[in-house]
Scaffold this motif. Structure first.
Motif, PDB file in Angstrom:
ATOM      1  N   ASP A  92      -2.320   2.819   4.903  1.00  0.00           N
ATOM      2  CA  ASP A  92      -1.162   3.594   4.453  1.00  0.00           C
ATOM      3  C   ASP A  92      -0.749   4.621   5.501  1.00  0.00           C
ATOM      4  O   ASP A  92       0.441   4.850   5.719  1.00  0.00           O
ATOM      5  CB  ASP A  92      -1.491   4.294   3.132  1.00  0.00           C
ATOM      6  N   GLY A 105     -11.017   1.520  -0.566  1.00  0.00           N
ATOM      7  CA  GLY A 105     -10.148   2.701  -0.622  1.00  0.00           C
ATOM      8  C   GLY A 105      -9.945   3.338   0.740  1.00  0.00           C
ATOM      9  O   GLY A 105      -8.830   3.736   1.090  1.00  0.00           O
ATOM     10  N   VAL A 125       0.823  -1.199   0.000  1.00  0.00           N
ATOM     11  CA  VAL A 125       0.000   0.000   0.000  1.00  0.00           C
ATOM     12  C   VAL A 125       0.860   1.253   0.000  1.00  0.00           C
ATOM     13  O   VAL A 125       1.817   1.375   0.756  1.00  0.00           O
ATOM     14  CB  VAL A 125      -0.938   0.001   1.230  1.00  0.00           C
ATOM     15  N   VAL A 185      -3.479   3.257  -4.093  1.00  0.00           N
ATOM     16  CA  VAL A 185      -4.880   3.168  -3.673  1.00  0.00           C
ATOM     17  C   VAL A 185      -5.804   3.317  -4.883  1.00  0.00           C
ATOM     18  O   VAL A 185      -6.733   2.530  -5.069  1.00  0.00           O
ATOM     19  CB  VAL A 185      -5.195   4.213  -2.580  1.00  0.00           C
ATOM     20  N   LEU A 204      -7.572   1.092   2.698  1.00  0.00           N
ATOM     21  CA  LEU A 204      -6.201   1.183   2.194  1.00  0.00           C
ATOM     22  C   LEU A 204      -5.545   2.508   2.595  1.00  0.00           C
ATOM     23  O   LEU A 204      -4.366   2.535   2.966  1.00  0.00           O
ATOM     24  CB  LEU A 204      -6.174   1.019   0.679  1.00  0.00           C
ATOM     25  N   GLU A 205      -6.302   3.597   2.548  1.00  0.00           N
ATOM     26  CA  GLU A 205      -5.756   4.890   2.966  1.00  0.00           C
ATOM     27  C   GLU A 205      -5.430   4.886   4.455  1.00  0.00           C
ATOM     28  O   GLU A 205      -4.399   5.423   4.876  1.00  0.00           O
ATOM     29  CB  GLU A 205      -6.741   6.010   2.639  1.00  0.00           C
TER      30      GLU A 205
END
Length: 170
Positions: free
Chosen positions: A55, A48, A15, A20, A51-52
């Motif tokens: 990250d 999304g 990631v 993303v 994943l953000e």
């Protein structure tokens, strides 16, 4: 939606902010391939967001994404090996949004210390396809014998006698 055949997809990704958007497009392509266009937006938005958050908060950025379609539900799961990531602390806001937009969700740890976060989207009743193909509807018109099915002598009869003979043949 096209099919009730179970479908599965797995993606491993490291990631980053740039990845993303790519992952969202990859997931959208698979959902479109499975004819699940109505689920593209909520699934890609939920994945999304996760994943953000990964990250931003995780030290180990390697994540696995899986999607299962069983004909009625699409389950999307993200799993990572970061032992320091605490979903109850680091991902609380993200999980609240996922809970609001999905039909079901959950978070669990595995024996190896990795975390799995999943959410499901249900196909609405008007979107499901039957598991068994339906038979075609019967034709309401009756089939009639064509004149060629009658003997040639009956077809070649004089015009005055033809209606009686054809009526009798029916």
């Amino acid at each position: 939606m096209k099919t009730a055949v179970p479908c599965y997809y797995h993606l491993d990704v490291d990631v980053s902010a740039e990845r993303v958007g790519q992952v969202r497009r990859i997931l959208a392509a698979h959902l479109n391939h499975w004819d699940l266009q109505t689920l593209v937006e909520p699934v890609c938005r939920g994945a999304g967001m996760l994943l953000e958050a990964i990250d931003e908060h995780a030290k180990d950025k390697h994540t696995s994404i899986e999607m299962w379609w069983n004909g009625q539900h699409l389950i999307t799961a993200l799993g990572g090996d970061d032992r320091h990531l605490r979903p109850d602390r680091h991902l609380r806001a993200c999980l609240e949004r996922i809970a609001a937009m999905s039909d079901g969700w959950g978070c669990c740890s595995t024996g190896t210390g990795s975390k799995v976060i999943w959410f499901s989207q249900r196909a609405r009743s008007g979107e499901r396809k039957p598991r068994v193909p339906t038979a075609p509807a019967p034709n309401l018109r009756e089939g009639r014998k064509v004149p060629r099915a009658l003997p040639v002598a009956v077809v070649a009869a004089p015009a005055a006698e033809e209606p009686r003979v054809l009526v009798a043949a029916r």
